[in-house]
Design an enzyme around this catalytic site. Structure first.
Site, short mmCIF file in Angstrom:
data_model
loop_
_atom_site.label_atom_id
_atom_site.label_comp_id
_atom_site.label_asym_id
_atom_site.label_seq_id
_atom_site.Cartn_x
_atom_site.Cartn_y
_atom_site.Cartn_z
CD GLU A 21 -3.01 0.77 2.28
OE1 GLU A 21 -3.94 1.57 2.39
OE2 GLU A 21 -2.86 -0.20 3.03
CE1 TYR A 72 -3.04 8.96 -4.40
CE2 TYR A 72 -3.18 11.25 -3.77
CZ TYR A 72 -2.60 10.26 -4.51
OH TYR A 72 -1.59 10.56 -5.36
CE LYS A 73 -3.48 5.40 4.59
NZ LYS A 73 -3.75 4.63 5.83
CB ILE A 74 -2.48 3.64 -4.46
CG1 ILE A 74 -2.98 5.00 -4.93
CG2 ILE A 74 -2.48 2.65 -5.59
CD1 ILE A 74 -2.10 5.66 -5.96
#
Length: 610
Positions: free
Chosen positions: A21, A27-29
């Protein structure tokens, strides 16, 4: 506790990020990207170009090397593989495929891999490739099948899978229908598993005809922002690097929202970050005995008993009016929730109403998501076109994520722009500008200085005109980050010294002086006194002689009479300091019986009061 977790972000009970991650901004991907370079190793790839131009194989290795190094800097957890097809020797898992040489398995890029790719560059690299792999028969179907096995052997979660095919042969099988059918079948199987196949075709003397074979192999454009099928082959290294960079860069959405236009009319849009500040990666803590990475965990204990506290035993509080307001977890969750994530259209405003100081944080970009709601692209395109024609922006209420506070945003239209090579420079869509609330605005008490004369202003206009240049943010690299990774690269690759880093943000004084000529001297003579010398050191302050017993004189603090009478009438004399009150008493001839602040105020009220 008044500033509670900076608007509810970073709560202690948030979930830990999963493996792979990545975080960027707010935001996180989740997941890792994977990229497979499938390179043609036929004899045609090693033919040098005219006028000493590098061969297609050498250009490909330079691009592969640049992607390896950029991945190490920006996304070191992504997976990369390098596979050659059309080779004489075979090297792949279980040696199931002939004429396919897996040079690198799907794994994280590292220093050793960069060195191995460097060994394949230049004339010596071509000789090493001929000795190690050679050139033989071609079966693209077997090569694609081998790449499919590389993906299937990975047990990690992959968010994006891409395969880049480098070749200068538009008919690799020489018209063999069986091999062509097998390659199309395997390409279809890869695309069904989510692998995006891109063709990076290179120049050959007779020209490259994509429709002859590869049109059925490569993936269709993911959306209009993709480059799609490039009919013209790459002739130079810069063209190839630009095309690879455009495909290799991540185009994943930060979030997907519905844009509500009213009367239950909604379209789906994705939010993208067009610019994220690059930072040096944080230091990794290692165990000094084994150099293994260590992980830190946080535990909360009771201050009196020392017992470990569970999340259910922890409450949160907010101090208000010197009283501690204790809240349960359900109450905290309800406080955070202002509505479902969406963009709600409020109205339209002329572009001149949007000011520069309204940009309070980096903007993001929205683009339609046709897969989520059919017809989103058509309606989005119509809205964009009309906003451009009327020169207006869209005012919306935005909740980007669940439990995020609502914001006012301005959707600024942006048209598509292409460069001379038909490569997209600017995508069509809306830039999302976050607008300030009334609480965010500040009134500044700017100091007043002398005004410039019109002659001085005109002279400065000439200077500004001479020093203008076209600014492009992608032309300037961060010298701190570049120097940091050059040093790491030199250590990892056993280089004798790191490459020199050019600081591109330093002003070019020679060019500036040449452009200005005598304008700078003329402006200095108009603004500064005759004996002004910018290089001279400021005169040292005169120190008071300690033996003389003298003290530095303090400047007098005088208050205008009208201002002082206003303080008397408003009853605000207490806001003035004791030195100011003393000077006011001397100024108006007021005799005081004491030196305390209240005595001075009483004396002034008796003299100036009603």
């Amino acid at each position: 506790m008044a500033d509670w977790n900076a608007f509810f972000k970073g709560d202690e009970d948030d979930e830990e990020p999963e493996d792979g991650e990545q975080s960027g901004g707010d935001y996180k991907i989740t997941g890792r990207d994977s990229l497979v370079f499938l390179v043609d190793a036929s004899k045609e790839m090693f033919i040098k170009g005219e006028d000493g131009e590098p061969s297609n194989f050498d250009m490909t290795m330079q691009v592969v090397r640049s992607v390896y190094t950029s991945k190490i800097i920006s996304s070191y957890r992504d997976l990369i593989a390098l596979v050659f097809y059309g080779t004489e020797q075979s090297k792949n898992p279980r040696n199931s495929f002939k004429h396919v040489y897996v040079y690198h398995d799907l794994d994280e890029p590292g220093a050793k891999r960069v060195q191995e790719v460097d060994a394949l560059r230049g004339p010596k690299g071509a000789q090493l490739a001929a000795e190690t792999m050679g050139s033989g028969e071609t079966s693209l179907g077997d090569a694609l099948w081998c790449c499919a096995n590389l993906y299937s052997d990975i047990k990690l979660r992959l968010s994006h899978k891409r395969l880049m095919l480098f070749t200068c042969r538009d008919d690799p099988h020489g018209g063999d229908s069986v091999k062509n059918r097998q390659a199309r079948t395997k390409a279809g199987d890869l695309k069904e598993t989510g692998v995006v196949i891109d063709l990076m075709h290179l120049m050959k003397p007779e020209g490259f005809d994509v429709s002859l074979f590869f049109r059925d192999i490569i993936s269709p454009p993911e959306d209009e922002s993709e480059l799609g099928l490039q009919l013209s082959p790459c002739e130079k290294l810069d063209d190839l690097q630009k095309r690879v960079r455009a495909k290799e860069q991540k185009k994943r959405a930060m979030a997907r929202l519905s844009l509500c236009l009213g009367n239950d009319v909604k379209i789906a849009v994705g939010i993208f970050a067009t610019a994220v500040q690059a930072r040096r990666p944080g230091a990794i803590k290692l165990y000094r005995e084994t150099n293994e990475q260590v992980r830190s965990k946080t535990r909360i204990f009771h201050t009196q008993t020392g017992s470990l506290l569970l999340p259910s035993e922890i409450k949160k509080a907010q101090v208000y009016g010197k009283k501690q307001i204790v809240l349960e977890k359900d109450e905290v969750d309800s406080l955070k929730k202002f509505g479902d994530p969406e963009l709600y259209l409020i109205g339209f405003k002329p572009m001149e109403k949007l000011k520069v100081h309204h940009h309070i944080r980096p903007s993001v970009f929205i683009y339609p998501e046709e897969d989520e709601v059919k017809g989103s692209s058509c309606l989005f395109s119509a809205l964009l076109k009309k906003c451009v024609e009327k020169n207006v922006f869209v005012l919306c209420r935005c909740i980007a994520r669940r439990n995020y506070p609502p914001r006012f945003v301005a959707l600024v239209p942006q048209e598509e722009q292409l460069d001379q090579g038909n490569v997209q420079v600017t995508p069509p869509g809306f830039n999302v500008i976050y607008l300030p609330y009334a609480d965010d605005m500040r009134t500044l008490d700017t100091p007043q200085g002398p005004c410039a004369s019109q002659t001085q202003v005109d002279k400065m206009k000439e200077i500004v005109t001479k020093l203008r240049f076209k600014y492009r943010s992608d032309a300037f690299e961060n010298p701190v980050i570049q120097q940091h990774f050059r040093n790491l690269e030199a250590l990892a690759l056993d280089m004798p010294a790191p490459e020199e880093t050019e600081d591109l943000i330093m002003p070019k004084m020679d060019q500036m002086d040449k452009r200005l000529g005598i304008l700078a001297d003329e402006f200095r003579m108009m603004v500064y006194p005759d004996n002004y010398n910018p290089d001279a050191k400021p005169a040292a302050k005169r120190k008071t002689d300690a033996n003389s017993g003298g003290a530095e004189k303090k400047p007098k603090v005088e208050v205008p009479e009208d201002e002082l009478r206003a303080h008397v009438n408003n009853g605000t004399l207490g806001k003035l300091t004791v030195p100011v009150l003393k000077e006011a008493c001397k100024q108006f001839g007021v005799r005081t019986t004491g030196t305390k602040k209240q005595d001075l105020i009483d004396a002034l009220l008796a003299k100036l009061g009603p």
